[in-house]
Design a protein around this motif. Structure first.
Motif, short mmCIF file in Angstrom:
data_model
loop_
_atom_site.label_atom_id
_atom_site.label_comp_id
_atom_site.label_asym_id
_atom_site.label_seq_id
_atom_site.Cartn_x
_atom_site.Cartn_y
_atom_site.Cartn_z
N ALA A 20 5.31 9.62 -5.82
CA ALA A 20 5.37 9.65 -4.25
C ALA A 20 4.24 9.97 -4.18
CB ALA A 20 6.70 9.82 -3.63
N ASP A 79 2.67 0.94 4.22
CA ASP A 79 2.93 -0.47 3.60
C ASP A 79 1.49 -0.78 2.75
OD1 ASP A 79 5.40 -1.02 4.22
OD2 ASP A 79 5.21 -3.09 5.43
N GLU A 117 1.12 1.20 0.00
CA GLU A 117 2.76 1.45 -1.26
C GLU A 117 2.03 0.45 -1.86
OE1 GLU A 117 6.52 2.94 0.51
OE2 GLU A 117 6.16 1.04 0.72
N LYS A 118 2.02 -0.96 -1.31
CA LYS A 118 1.73 -2.19 -2.20
C LYS A 118 0.40 -1.89 -3.28
CE LYS A 118 2.95 -5.13 1.13
NZ LYS A 118 2.15 -6.63 2.65
N ASN A 155 1.70 1.17 -5.89
CA ASN A 155 2.99 0.49 -6.72
C ASN A 155 3.85 2.14 -6.47
OD1 ASN A 155 4.82 -1.37 -7.20
ND2 ASN A 155 4.05 -0.61 -10.10
N LYS A 156 3.76 2.73 -5.23
CA LYS A 156 4.79 4.11 -5.79
C LYS A 156 5.14 3.83 -4.25
CE LYS A 156 3.13 6.40 -9.35
NZ LYS A 156 1.89 7.42 -10.63
N PRO A 157 6.13 4.86 -3.87
CA PRO A 157 6.33 4.70 -2.33
C PRO A 157 5.11 6.11 -1.74
CG PRO A 157 8.29 5.47 -3.85
CD PRO A 157 7.25 5.27 -4.64
N VAL A 158 5.06 5.57 -0.49
CA VAL A 158 4.66 6.67 0.35
C VAL A 158 5.62 6.81 1.45
CG1 VAL A 158 2.01 6.50 1.73
CG2 VAL A 158 2.59 5.31 0.10
N GLY A 204 6.64 1.63 5.15
CA GLY A 204 7.07 1.87 3.93
C GLY A 204 8.26 1.34 3.67
N LYS A 205 8.99 1.63 2.51
CA LYS A 205 10.40 1.24 1.60
C LYS A 205 10.95 2.43 2.34
CE LYS A 205 12.61 1.35 -2.73
NZ LYS A 205 12.30 1.85 -4.86
#
Length: 249
Positions: free
Chosen positions: A194, A209, A212-213, A216-219, A244-245
């Protein structure tokens, strides 16, 4: 005619929303706006007070905030119960110490939940089972070392560390979010699980967001994790999209 008032007994409404105190730096142009972006329609009330902070960003200047914390906190609705107090300075928390900040705040707001950007970030990493991170900050090198050392002490592996090498809050806030996005997505973070973007003044929340897209990892960011823990601590559990996720879980 002699003046005479008519006395009418008021009826007071029941207080339902939890109260949140936000301690923002006097030099921070971003954190209050970020809190409002997410929290303005949530069932909680936010009350802000600002703590004097001296530029440039050095450990010595960060430490000067310690003696102010008690008085600044006490002036947030004096005598009223505050459910949660968020101290909004990542590097300042590390310089002063999480426990010392908590002690100062709870000395005047007993029983309140206390969070900080680095406290909430560590909780967020653990929540999402992240142990290896890449870090990005706007800070100068001396402050970056304190961030890295603190994360390592918390059993977080710092796989890479990048920076703008700035030392003024006003400059942090003036970074173009589009340029910040371009910078973050170009970082070499292949070995990390991340990305963590540190600093409450950096305008990172609005682009999380998108980053992250792209990677392809959490931010994670300082304001995102701080807001996440703040709203969860007062009982708001619903998913919030767009930041964000972390705020969706």
């Amino acid at each position: 005619m002699k003046f005479k008032s008519n006395y009418i007994k008021p009826k007071f409404k029941k207080e339902s929303n939890p109260k949140v105190g936000l301690l923002a730096l006097s030099t921070d142009l971003t954190v209050e706006k970020d809190f409002n972006s997410i929290c303005h329609k949530l069932p909680l009330d936010i009350f802000v007070n600002r703590i004097h902070n001296e530029n440039p960003l050095t450990r010595e200047n960060l430490l000067k905030m310690y003696e102010q914390i008690e008085a600044i906190t006490e002036k947030i609705l004096p005598g009223e119960k505050i459910n949660t107090v968020a101290y909004a300075c990542t590097s300042g928390t590390i310089a002063i110490g999480e426990d010392k900040i908590k002690e100062k705040i709870q000395s005047v707001k007993p029983g309140c939940h206390v969070t900080t950007p680095i406290t909430s970030a560590i909780k967020a990493f653990n929540k999402m089972n992240v142990k290896k991170i890449a870090v990005f900050t706007p800070y100068p090198e001396s402050v970056n070392k304190t961030i890295s050392d603190h994360l390592i002490k918390k059993n977080i592996n710092v796989m890479s560390f990048s920076t703008f090498n700035l030392d003024l809050d006003v400059d942090f806030a003036r970074v173009d979010p589009k340029y910040l996005f371009e910078t973050l997505v170009k970082l070499d973070i292949n070995d990390a699980e991340a990305l963590f973007v540190s600093c409450t003044a950096l305008p990172a929340l609005e682009i999380l967001d998108e980053v992250e897209k792209k990677i392809n990892k959490p931010v994670f960011s300082s304001n995102q994790t701080l807001i996440w823990e703040t709203i969860r601590s007062v009982g708001y559990k619903n998913s919030i999209a767009g930041y964000g996720k972390l705020l969706r879980i």
